[in-house]
Design an enzyme around this catalytic site. Sequence first.
Site, PDB file in Angstrom:
ATOM      1  N   LYS A  65       0.870  -1.170   0.000  1.00  0.00           N
ATOM      2  CA  LYS A  65       0.000   0.000   0.000  1.00  0.00           C
ATOM      3  C   LYS A  65       0.910   1.224   0.000  1.00  0.00           C
ATOM      4  O   LYS A  65       1.453   1.612   1.040  1.00  0.00           O
ATOM      5  CB  LYS A  65      -0.929  -0.022   1.223  1.00  0.00           C
ATOM      6  CG  LYS A  65      -2.088   0.974   1.133  1.00  0.00           C
ATOM      7  CD  LYS A  65      -1.641   2.357   1.538  1.00  0.00           C
ATOM      8  CE  LYS A  65      -2.729   3.385   1.328  1.00  0.00           C
ATOM      9  NZ  LYS A  65      -2.219   4.745   1.604  1.00  0.00           N
ATOM     10  N   GLU A 121       8.742   1.414  11.572  1.00  0.00           N
ATOM     11  CA  GLU A 121       9.777   2.451  11.529  1.00  0.00           C
ATOM     12  C   GLU A 121       9.036   3.778  11.565  1.00  0.00           C
ATOM     13  O   GLU A 121       8.437   4.195  10.578  1.00  0.00           O
ATOM     14  CB  GLU A 121      10.612   2.294  10.254  1.00  0.00           C
ATOM     15  CG  GLU A 121      11.953   2.992  10.358  1.00  0.00           C
ATOM     16  CD  GLU A 121      11.925   4.387   9.770  1.00  0.00           C
ATOM     17  OE1 GLU A 121      11.730   5.335  10.556  1.00  0.00           O
ATOM     18  OE2 GLU A 121      12.101   4.532   8.559  1.00  0.00           O
ATOM     19  N   CYS A 125      13.060  10.969   8.733  1.00  0.00           N
ATOM     20  CA  CYS A 125      12.942  10.697  10.174  1.00  0.00           C
ATOM     21  C   CYS A 125      14.292  10.621  10.863  1.00  0.00           C
ATOM     22  O   CYS A 125      14.374  10.732  12.081  1.00  0.00           O
ATOM     23  CB  CYS A 125      12.170   9.398  10.387  1.00  0.00           C
ATOM     24  SG  CYS A 125      12.826   8.023   9.416  1.00  0.00           S
ATOM     25  N   GLU A 133       7.980  16.016  16.256  1.00  0.00           N
ATOM     26  CA  GLU A 133       8.585  15.888  14.931  1.00  0.00           C
ATOM     27  C   GLU A 133       7.901  16.851  13.964  1.00  0.00           C
ATOM     28  O   GLU A 133       6.690  16.785  13.768  1.00  0.00           O
ATOM     29  CB  GLU A 133       8.452  14.456  14.418  1.00  0.00           C
ATOM     30  CG  GLU A 133       9.146  14.232  13.092  1.00  0.00           C
ATOM     31  CD  GLU A 133       9.092  12.791  12.614  1.00  0.00           C
ATOM     32  OE1 GLU A 133      10.091  12.317  12.049  1.00  0.00           O
ATOM     33  OE2 GLU A 133       8.037  12.151  12.810  1.00  0.00           O
TER      34      GLU A 133
END
Length: 487
Positions: free
Chosen positions: A184, A259, A293, A392
């Site tokens: 996906k 992750e 990230c 973040e």
Amino acid sequence: MTTTPQRLFINGEWTEPADGHYEVVDPATEETVGLAPEASRAQVYEAASAARDAFATWSRTRPEERAAILDRAADVMQRDFLANAALAQAESGATTGTARGMQVAVGAARFRRYAKGALEPVEEAIPPQINEAGPMGRAGIFGALAVRQPVGVVTCITSYNNPWANPAGKIAPALAMGNTVVVKPAPQDPLSVYRMAGALAEAGVPAGVVNVVSGSAPGVGEAAVDSPDVDMVSFTGSTSVGQRIAEVCGRSMKRQLMELGGKGAAVVLDDADLDSAVAGIGTTFSFYSGQICTAPTRVLVQRAVHDALIEKLTAYAGYLTVGDPTAKGTVVGPVISAAHRDRIESYVELGRKEGARVVTGGERPDPTGRGFYVAPTLLADCTNDMRVVREEIFGPVVVVVPFDDEEEGIALANDSDYGLIDYVWSGDVARAFRVARRLRAGGVGVNTIGRNMEAPFGGFKRSGVGRDVGSYALHAYSELQSIVWPG
């Protein structure tokens, strides 16, 4: 860029989507790149069922055959290299160098790596054990093997920041181990993943082994996670979405590889080579426009070198050319969407309200009159309790927090919900390693932002679950089985 609407890839067939198509937008020009398919929930379930049916045969396919298919797929990706890179650039807004060198080239390289990985031994001998006679039977010497078996059907949900390397890092090791997959892609740039599926089909991957379903709404991803035919979910993305996926997986004990987000601490000690530190930290401004990230976004600097580091980072940001990612010399391209640009800008404004000082950036650049651009931004006078320091941002924004001594620097670095990759800069390597060992992060770069691509990758705390990369990815997409026998 593409005139024919993309179709889904289910059970080896290019399939018309039940819910039509949606536009994929070029972040640099705001023009339509192509039309991506909207799968229905039923079609996602159909893809998972096809993967389930294909698993029995694929999992028993000789490793040499799996390796040959992965190698041939890499050949096809490389053959169409320039076209693939142009599509990746149009979808993601990456600069030309990044689209070619870090997206398509890395994607193909990962297929080659796991073609070799398919041939790695899956059996490990356990030392014999001497058992005394007892309720479990007679005395004897028992041998044992630990055997890695494929998990089954793996749903791979990929991130938008790298539409080649990220999917390849999931699909290739999963297939190498004998799993089948339902992929996906991220809704912002799925067309590259269909190119990857096309390469696998041309390479001879059997029907049902690889399936790709996409959609702009959350329902497609939800179906790919909750399908009863799925045994494992591999996800790269935000912590908040990862938590929701983990809750669904928990109900049926699906395996997970997560992750998730990061807020990498860059600990700059007073004996650091500041030019080296700035070169590393400055990649947050430029590499994927900070949409990564692993970026060293949270700079913790010892007071003795604080002002000098701020000055050098400011100069570094000033050298960066922001603009059209297809133009020669551009270093900072757009972010992925207007919504994400607005989110980043709202964080910069929040930083101002929290008391941070905007040293450079903070205003929207307008290099072309269109596109989703964010200026490289440096926020100083920050404290560890500010939201801009704790959350973040996923953009070209660096925050700086000063500290007095080594102990305080370590404490600040560890005072975070995240723990993906941290960094230490020091002229004393022994000191740097001492600090690195105390950081609660899945990886630590010492005087570098570089990575060893055989080293395990993953996070502590809310940065993820599990490890991949290198042979660790093969382990991640396998279950351990023990086989014991009397000697």
